[in-house]
Design a protein around this motif. Structure first.
Motif, PDB file in Angstrom:
ATOM      1  N   UNK A  96       0.860  -1.172   0.000  1.00 38.09           N
ATOM      2  CA  UNK A  96       0.000   0.000   0.000  1.00 38.09           C
ATOM      3  C   UNK A  96       0.901   1.227   0.000  1.00 38.09           C
ATOM      4  N   UNK A  97       0.604   2.160  -0.896  1.00 43.83           N
ATOM      5  CA  UNK A  97       1.357   3.404  -0.995  1.00 43.83           C
ATOM      6  C   UNK A  97       0.434   4.556  -0.620  1.00 43.83           C
ATOM      7  N   UNK A  98       0.862   5.368   0.329  1.00 41.99           N
ATOM      8  CA  UNK A  98       0.078   6.539   0.720  1.00 41.99           C
ATOM      9  C   UNK A  98       0.755   7.790   0.172  1.00 41.99           C
ATOM     10  N   UNK A  99      -0.004   8.604  -0.548  1.00 39.19           N
ATOM     11  CA  UNK A  99       0.484   9.886  -1.053  1.00 39.19           C
ATOM     12  C   UNK A  99      -0.485  10.969  -0.602  1.00 39.19           C
ATOM     13  N   UNK A 100       0.035  12.016  -0.001  1.00 37.90           N
ATOM     14  CA  UNK A 100      -0.801  13.131   0.425  1.00 37.90           C
ATOM     15  C   UNK A 100      -0.975  14.105  -0.728  1.00 37.90           C
ATOM     16  N   UNK A 101      -2.208  14.544  -0.938  1.00 31.31           N
ATOM     17  CA  UNK A 101      -2.465  15.505  -2.012  1.00 31.31           C
ATOM     18  C   UNK A 101      -1.590  16.754  -1.898  1.00 31.31           C
ATOM     19  N   UNK A 102      -1.282  17.161  -0.682  1.00 24.39           N
ATOM     20  CA  UNK A 102      -0.546  18.411  -0.499  1.00 24.39           C
ATOM     21  C   UNK A 102       0.902  18.319  -0.951  1.00 24.39           C
ATOM     22  N   UNK A 103       1.386  17.107  -1.272  1.00 24.62           N
ATOM     23  CA  UNK A 103       2.767  17.020  -1.761  1.00 24.62           C
ATOM     24  C   UNK A 103       2.915  17.708  -3.114  1.00 24.62           C
ATOM     25  N   UNK A 104       1.791  18.017  -3.772  1.00 24.71           N
ATOM     26  CA  UNK A 104       1.860  18.688  -5.069  1.00 24.71           C
ATOM     27  C   UNK A 104       2.334  20.126  -4.958  1.00 24.71           C
ATOM     28  N   UNK A 105       2.109  20.748  -3.807  1.00 28.61           N
ATOM     29  CA  UNK A 105       2.537  22.147  -3.665  1.00 28.61           C
ATOM     30  C   UNK A 105       3.127  22.417  -2.288  1.00 28.61           C
ATOM     31  N   UNK A 169      13.443  10.584  28.415  1.00 25.12           N
ATOM     32  CA  UNK A 169      14.770  10.232  27.909  1.00 25.12           C
ATOM     33  C   UNK A 169      14.730   9.137  26.841  1.00 25.12           C
ATOM     34  N   UNK A 170      13.546   8.578  26.557  1.00 28.09           N
ATOM     35  CA  UNK A 170      13.477   7.491  25.586  1.00 28.09           C
ATOM     36  C   UNK A 170      13.687   8.009  24.175  1.00 28.09           C
ATOM     37  N   UNK A 171      14.268   7.161  23.339  1.00 29.26           N
ATOM     38  CA  UNK A 171      14.478   7.519  21.944  1.00 29.26           C
ATOM     39  C   UNK A 171      13.156   7.486  21.182  1.00 29.26           C
ATOM     40  N   UNK A 172      13.032   8.357  20.211  1.00 29.63           N
ATOM     41  CA  UNK A 172      11.873   8.384  19.327  1.00 29.63           C
ATOM     42  C   UNK A 172      12.280   7.720  18.020  1.00 29.63           C
ATOM     43  N   UNK A 173      11.541   6.730  17.552  1.00 31.83           N
ATOM     44  CA  UNK A 173      11.960   6.019  16.336  1.00 31.83           C
ATOM     45  C   UNK A 173      11.885   6.911  15.106  1.00 31.83           C
ATOM     46  N   UNK A 174      12.763   6.651  14.146  1.00 32.56           N
ATOM     47  CA  UNK A 174      12.694   7.357  12.881  1.00 32.56           C
ATOM     48  C   UNK A 174      11.442   6.964  12.116  1.00 32.56           C
ATOM     49  N   UNK A 175      11.028   7.846  11.207  1.00 37.46           N
ATOM     50  CA  UNK A 175       9.808   7.575  10.444  1.00 37.46           C
ATOM     51  C   UNK A 175       9.849   8.338   9.123  1.00 37.46           C
ATOM     52  N   UNK A 176       9.072   7.859   8.167  1.00 40.36           N
ATOM     53  CA  UNK A 176       8.963   8.535   6.886  1.00 40.36           C
ATOM     54  C   UNK A 176       7.842   9.572   6.927  1.00 40.36           C
ATOM     55  N   UNK A 177       8.065  10.688   6.270  1.00 39.02           N
ATOM     56  CA  UNK A 177       7.065  11.748   6.201  1.00 39.02           C
ATOM     57  C   UNK A 177       5.741  11.216   5.668  1.00 39.02           C
ATOM     58  N   UNK A 178       4.652  11.770   6.191  1.00 40.67           N
ATOM     59  CA  UNK A 178       3.326  11.371   5.730  1.00 40.67           C
ATOM     60  C   UNK A 178       3.008  11.834   4.319  1.00 40.67           C
ATOM     61  N   UNK A 179       3.892  12.618   3.701  1.00 38.53           N
ATOM     62  CA  UNK A 179       3.640  13.046   2.326  1.00 38.53           C
ATOM     63  C   UNK A 179       3.677  11.867   1.357  1.00 38.53           C
TER      64      UNK A 179
END
Length: 232
Positions: A96-105, A169-179
């Motif tokens: 599944x690929x998620x693309x946000x409409x706002x990535x256009x601008x 003090x806990x680490x926050x995991x890396x993540x991909x942008x919701x765009x």
């Protein structure tokens, strides 16, 4: 479900175009873009326009999937969870690929070039996630911090409480942008099955940050895969 009879099921990829009424003016530019051309020309790929705001349950009309979640930015973690749950139950796919409409601008802290989104999407459609590769995206936040989340909240004009979720003090995991991000079918099923508590936690403390929720769930999924491999 699919107006285009050339589209087959099961398919390799489902692209969820994430939008809302405030971004509806971007639909026409999207359907004139290279992104739509990449999707349209592939018989193994289908598109869903994903909106919230339904008061009569989740329903699909043509390619518009309207979910029974408030159309509210602070509720996006719940909207994403419901989207993933619907897709995992109703559709068969490899990814599944998620693309946000706002990535256009998009011109936020880091400008997103539509050509870069198209390049990433083309590569992802050509080579679906499989094997041990379950999570991918266009922009990776590799070392997020409490300060990063606080700054994001300030830009949105909201209060966030990362310490309530991660401790001080806990680490926050890396993540991909919701765009733009992609999930394998196993990871999709995992989030759909186990993501409810985290989705509500993000609404309560993190203004519904859906991309961070997906990144956290991906980290947990990888941990279960590693533990399962050791057990076997």
């Amino acid at each position: 479900h699919w107006p285009d009879a050339s589209k087959t099921q099961p398919c390799r990829s489902v692209v969820c175009l994430y939008g809302c009424d405030a971004d509806a003016d971007l639909l026409e530019p999207f359907y004139d873009s290279e992104l739509w051309e990449l999707i349209r020309q592939r018989a193994d790929t289908v598109l869903l326009e994903v909106w919230g705001g339904s008061t009569t349950g989740d329903h699909l009309n043509g390619r518009r999937l309207t979910l029974a979640t408030p159309e509210d930015y602070s509720q996006l973690s719940l909207k994403t969870l419901r989207m993933l749950r619907w897709c995992s139950r109703q559709l068969r796919m490899k990814q599944l690929i998620k693309i946000d409409l706002t990535c256009l601008n998009y011109q936020g802290q880091q400008r997103i070039e539509p050509a870069a989104v198209a390049t990433w999407l083309e590569g992802r459609l050509d080579s679906p996630l499989e094997g041990s590769h379950h999570y991918d995206g266009l922009l990776h936040h590799s070392r997020p911090s409490h300060d990063n989340l606080q700054q994001w909240g300030q830009r949105k004009g909201v209060t966030v409480e990362p310490a309530a979720v991660f401790g001080r003090d806990d680490c926050i995991p890396g993540f991909f942008s919701g765009k733009a991000y992609a999930l394998s079918r196993p990871l999709l099923h995992y989030i759909a099955g186990y993501g409810t508590a985290m989705a509500h936690e993000h609404v309560q403390h993190l203004n519904g940050a859906e991309d961070l929720m997906v990144g956290r769930m991906a980290e947990r999924f990888e941990a279960t895969q590693t533990q399962s491999g050791r057990s076997s």
